[in-house]
Design a protein around this motif. Structure first.
Motif, PDB file in Angstrom:
ATOM      1  N   GLY A  51      20.176   1.026 -51.274  1.00 14.34           N
ATOM      2  CA  GLY A  51      19.848   2.134 -52.172  1.00 14.34           C
ATOM      3  C   GLY A  51      19.054   1.674 -53.378  1.00 14.34           C
ATOM      4  N   MET A  52      19.437   0.531 -53.935  1.00 10.89           N
ATOM      5  CA  MET A  52      18.746   0.003 -55.106  1.00 10.89           C
ATOM      6  C   MET A  52      17.290  -0.339 -54.776  1.00 10.89           C
ATOM      7  SD  MET A  52      20.021  -3.162 -57.523  1.00 10.89           S
ATOM      8  CE  MET A  52      19.757  -4.401 -56.241  1.00 10.89           C
ATOM      9  N   GLY A  53      17.069  -0.944 -53.609  1.00  5.72           N
ATOM     10  CA  GLY A  53      15.713  -1.289 -53.198  1.00  5.72           C
ATOM     11  C   GLY A  53      14.832  -0.072 -53.044  1.00  5.72           C
ATOM     12  N   LEU A  54      15.400   1.006 -52.471  1.00  9.82           N
ATOM     13  CA  LEU A  54      14.620   2.228 -52.292  1.00  9.82           C
ATOM     14  C   LEU A  54      14.294   2.904 -53.612  1.00  9.82           C
ATOM     15  CD1 LEU A  54      13.611   3.577 -49.623  1.00  9.82           C
ATOM     16  CD2 LEU A  54      15.221   1.716 -49.322  1.00  9.82           C
ATOM     17  N   VAL A  55      15.194   2.799 -54.596  1.00 10.36           N
ATOM     18  CA  VAL A  55      14.909   3.374 -55.928  1.00 10.36           C
ATOM     19  C   VAL A  55      13.664   2.714 -56.526  1.00 10.36           C
ATOM     20  CG1 VAL A  55      15.727   3.645 -58.306  1.00 10.36           C
ATOM     21  CG2 VAL A  55      17.304   4.015 -56.412  1.00 10.36           C
ATOM     22  N   PHE A  56      13.580   1.385 -56.410  1.00 14.84           N
ATOM     23  CA  PHE A  56      12.391   0.678 -56.916  1.00 14.84           C
ATOM     24  C   PHE A  56      11.139   1.132 -56.166  1.00 14.84           C
ATOM     25  CE2 PHE A  56      15.534  -2.689 -58.226  1.00 14.84           C
ATOM     26  CZ  PHE A  56      15.321  -2.562 -59.594  1.00 14.84           C
ATOM     27  N   LEU A  57      11.256   1.384 -54.858  1.00 15.13           N
ATOM     28  CA  LEU A  57      10.122   1.846 -54.074  1.00 15.13           C
ATOM     29  C   LEU A  57       9.706   3.245 -54.511  1.00 15.13           C
ATOM     30  CD1 LEU A  57       8.172   1.428 -51.700  1.00 15.13           C
ATOM     31  CD2 LEU A  57       9.931   2.420 -50.203  1.00 15.13           C
ATOM     32  N   TYR A  58      10.684   4.134 -54.715  1.00  9.46           N
ATOM     33  CA  TYR A  58      10.380   5.498 -55.129  1.00  9.46           C
ATOM     34  C   TYR A  58       9.717   5.536 -56.511  1.00  9.46           C
ATOM     35  CZ  TYR A  58      13.682   6.830 -51.426  1.00  9.46           C
ATOM     36  OH  TYR A  58      14.333   6.990 -50.235  1.00  9.46           O
TER      37      TYR A  58
END
Length: 397
Positions: free
Chosen positions: A388-395
């Motif tokens: 989830g944390m990785g996807l937040v950075f991507l978003y």
């Protein structure tokens, strides 16, 4: 007066969750679950304080008591819950279970991303809320709250996400119990004579809570102290980063909390590979109690003037992701020729965590999937926060 209010507030934060966990057969707990009951108790207290203030009785809860208490509780709870995750058992999972769990992870990432770019990007903190959805639908509530704290969301937004997940989760759980298998059996094949494990598993459902057998042993105290020490170590790392970045005013907490959450997650996973730590009885009880403290402290500090404006949009977000993950996971399972039972259990393990797996395996009359479901749920706890944390950075790009 402020000191008296703070003492009462702190006492309730400690005692109400203790009452809930010691009375797990209470009607509210049976209907809403222990975490749901903690939220309801906190919300009830917030409503009472709100009404008294409207009547002219000035009661202002100490914001620091609730905020510090909730941060500390979740920071110790995460390593305690991860300590009992028997991740070594993952090597015993069959290809069918591994493919099904991979399907769930892909579904969570794809659906959350589509919902973010189609809708959530218009919301305040929509990127973090979408990342939290991935955390909760691959791991569980601790992952959702860890991600929220890592990115420093305001308490009202965190509460809105938790309430939305609780409402959607309750409705979807009823669907899983009563309607999911008859519906999915129209699209997916029934179980044949396949094995879900390549060899016998020794995993134990440490998620089960039985207060009648709970004992606060010396070894358990050591694990709690270890969890606290890990949280302190994470906080010290955060302070060190703050110092290295020039000690900018007001930035220490912004760095301390995320660093602490990441540290307790990583070291909690590391600790789970130590057999003596992993098999300590009672860690799940203490971890669950601390999650209840977090939940009650969060809900009891609601600002109703701000909650209403964000709750509806968050409910839509999590409802859409839940339905989308279910549909895509089913489609991928059909393509990979995964049976209906395995599809349901990996979905349950990801969306709800290990605690709910035995109830669903019992409902669908397939106990062979209990151990695989517990293992998959443990993996979800371990990877959910980072995914989830990785996807937040991507978003956020």
């Amino acid at each position: 007066m402020n000191i008296v209010v703070a003492i009462i507030q702190l006492s309730l934060i400690i005692l109400v969750p203790l009452f809930i966990i010691r009375n797990d057969k209470f009607i509210l707990t049976k209907w809403f679950g222990s975490i749901g009951t903690a939220y309801l108790a906190g919300i009830t207290l917030s409503v009472l304080i709100y009404l008294l203030n409207r009547l002219g009785v000035n009661i202002v809860p100490n914001k620091d008591v609730g905020e510090i208490g909730s941060h500390l509780a979740i920071s110790i709870a995460i390593p305690l819950l991860l300590f009992s995750a028997n991740l070594k058992e993952a090597k015993k999972l069959s290809k069918t279970v591994l493919k099904s769990f991979a399907s769930l992870l892909i579904s969570a990432v794809v659906v959350s991303s589509i919902v973010f770019y189609a809708y959530a990007y218009t919301l305040a903190d929509g990127d973090v809320l979408s990342g939290m959805a991935i955390g909760v639908y691959t791991g569980g509530t601790p992952n959702l709250n860890a991600i929220a704290n890592i990115f420093g969301l305001e308490q009202n937004i965190i509460l809105s996400a938790n309430l939305s997940d609780m409402i959607i989760g309750a409705l979807f759980y009823v669907f899983l119990l009563l309607l999911a298998k008859p519906l999915l059996s129209r699209f997916l094949r029934n179980r044949s004579d396949e094995n879900y494990l390549t060899e016998d598993s020794s995993i134990i459902n440490f998620e089960e809570i039985d207060m009648r057998q709970f004992t606060l042993t010396k070894t358990l105290w050591k694990r709690v102290i270890l969890g606290f020490g890990i949280a302190v170590l994470g906080a010290l790392f955060g302070i060190l980063v703050w110092i290295l970045l020039g000690m900018e005013d007001g930035k220490m907490i912004d760095l301390l909390v995320p660093t602490m959450m990441i540290t307790v997650t990583i070291l909690g996973i590391v600790g789970s590979f130590n057999k003596s730590i992993r098999e300590t009885e009672g860690m799940n009880v203490i971890g669950q109690y601390l999650i209840l403290i977090f939940s009650f402290a969060l809900a009891s500090s609601i600002d109703f003037t701000q909650l209403q404006s964000i709750f509806t949009s968050t409910l839509i977000l999590y409802g859409t992701v839940t339905v989308g993950v279910f549909i895509l996971h089913t489609i991928i399972s059909k393509f990979l020729n995964i049976d209906v039972d395995c599809t349901m259990i990996t979905l349950t393990a990801g969306v709800y965590g290990p605690a709910f797996v035995p109830a669903i395996t019992k409902q669908i009359k397939n106990d062979d999937l209990t151990a695989p479901g517990l293992i998959v749920g443990s993996i979800g706890y371990a990877v959910g926060t980072f995914l989830g944390m990785g996807l937040v950075f991507l978003y956020a790009l």
